[in-house]
Write an enzyme that holds these catalytic residues in place. Structure first.
Site, PDB file in Angstrom:
ATOM      1  N   GLN A  77       0.738  -1.262  -0.111  1.00  0.00           N
ATOM      2  CA  GLN A  77      -0.110   0.011  -0.080  1.00  0.00           C
ATOM      3  C   GLN A  77       1.047   1.241  -0.174  1.00  0.00           C
ATOM      4  O   GLN A  77       0.973   1.830   1.255  1.00  0.00           O
ATOM      5  CB  GLN A  77      -0.932   0.059   1.296  1.00  0.00           C
ATOM      6  CG  GLN A  77      -1.788   1.045   1.338  1.00  0.00           C
ATOM      7  CD  GLN A  77      -2.982   0.952   0.740  1.00  0.00           C
ATOM      8  OE1 GLN A  77      -3.641  -0.381   0.715  1.00  0.00           O
ATOM      9  NE2 GLN A  77      -3.865   1.833  -0.031  1.00  0.00           N
ATOM     10  N   PHE A  78       1.428   1.571  -1.214  1.00  0.00           N
ATOM     11  CA  PHE A  78       2.442   2.935  -1.163  1.00  0.00           C
ATOM     12  C   PHE A  78       1.524   4.285  -0.798  1.00  0.00           C
ATOM     13  O   PHE A  78       2.200   4.947  -0.290  1.00  0.00           O
ATOM     14  CB  PHE A  78       2.833   2.866  -2.685  1.00  0.00           C
ATOM     15  CG  PHE A  78       1.837   3.576  -3.635  1.00  0.00           C
ATOM     16  CD1 PHE A  78       1.890   4.976  -3.967  1.00  0.00           C
ATOM     17  CD2 PHE A  78       1.127   2.757  -4.355  1.00  0.00           C
ATOM     18  CE1 PHE A  78       0.993   5.404  -4.832  1.00  0.00           C
ATOM     19  CE2 PHE A  78       0.153   3.153  -5.414  1.00  0.00           C
ATOM     20  CZ  PHE A  78       0.277   4.658  -5.547  1.00  0.00           C
ATOM     21  N   THR A  79       0.201   4.283  -0.800  1.00  0.00           N
ATOM     22  CA  THR A  79      -0.486   5.198  -0.575  1.00  0.00           C
ATOM     23  C   THR A  79      -0.322   5.446   1.033  1.00  0.00           C
ATOM     24  O   THR A  79      -0.646   6.753   1.390  1.00  0.00           O
ATOM     25  CB  THR A  79      -2.055   5.263  -0.982  1.00  0.00           C
ATOM     26  OG1 THR A  79      -2.577   4.105  -0.355  1.00  0.00           O
ATOM     27  CG2 THR A  79      -1.981   5.098  -2.426  1.00  0.00           C
TER      28      THR A  79
END
Length: 140
Positions: A77-79
């Site tokens: 989950q890069f966000t």
């Protein structure tokens, strides 16, 4: 490294209409990696997730860790490193590039012997949050 940890009754990941991972009771971990992270950080955070005492004991107190019979599902989950302090469009400059993030994601997942999502693709993540219990953990 950041882990958004959710206690779940069940969780699954679907890609292009196909369920690729699913668990019953346990933890869904959304994992973000930043530039300064390394293998030691991934190991420390995975060990912390494994040891979290957020499951109810016989008296109903959050006093038990994963133990036997509970599972973990890990999704990249890069966000989690999105920064929306300025303007309305988040900046993701603090998220590690895929060539750095993916090996650390895979190491974290392997340390927990956990199924996962598919790195770098659009996923549908479904969960039934238990409690709800949600914690944000970070490595220093």
């Amino acid at each position: 490294m950041r882990a958004l940890v959710q206690r779940v009754r069940r969780a699954s990941v679907t890609v292009d209409g196909e369920t690729i991972s699913a668990i019953g009771p346990g933890l869904l971990v959304l994992l973000g990696v930043t530039h300064a992270d390394d293998e030691a950080a991934a190991d420390r955070l995975a060990d912390k997730v494994r040891a979290l005492r957020i499951f109810e004991d016989a008296e109903g107190k959050m006093n038990e860790s994963l133990g036997d019979g509970r599972e973990v599902l890990v999704v990249s989950q890069f966000t989690l490193y999105g920064d929306a302090r300025k303007g309305n469009r988040p900046s993701f400059v603090n998220a590690a590039r895929p060539e750095v993030a993916e090996p650390l994601y895979e190491r974290f997942r392997a340390r927990l012997s956990a199924p996962g999502g598919r790195f770098g693709v659009h996923m549908d993540v479904e969960l039934v949050n238990d409690g709800p219990v949600t914690l944000l953990l970070e490595t220093p």
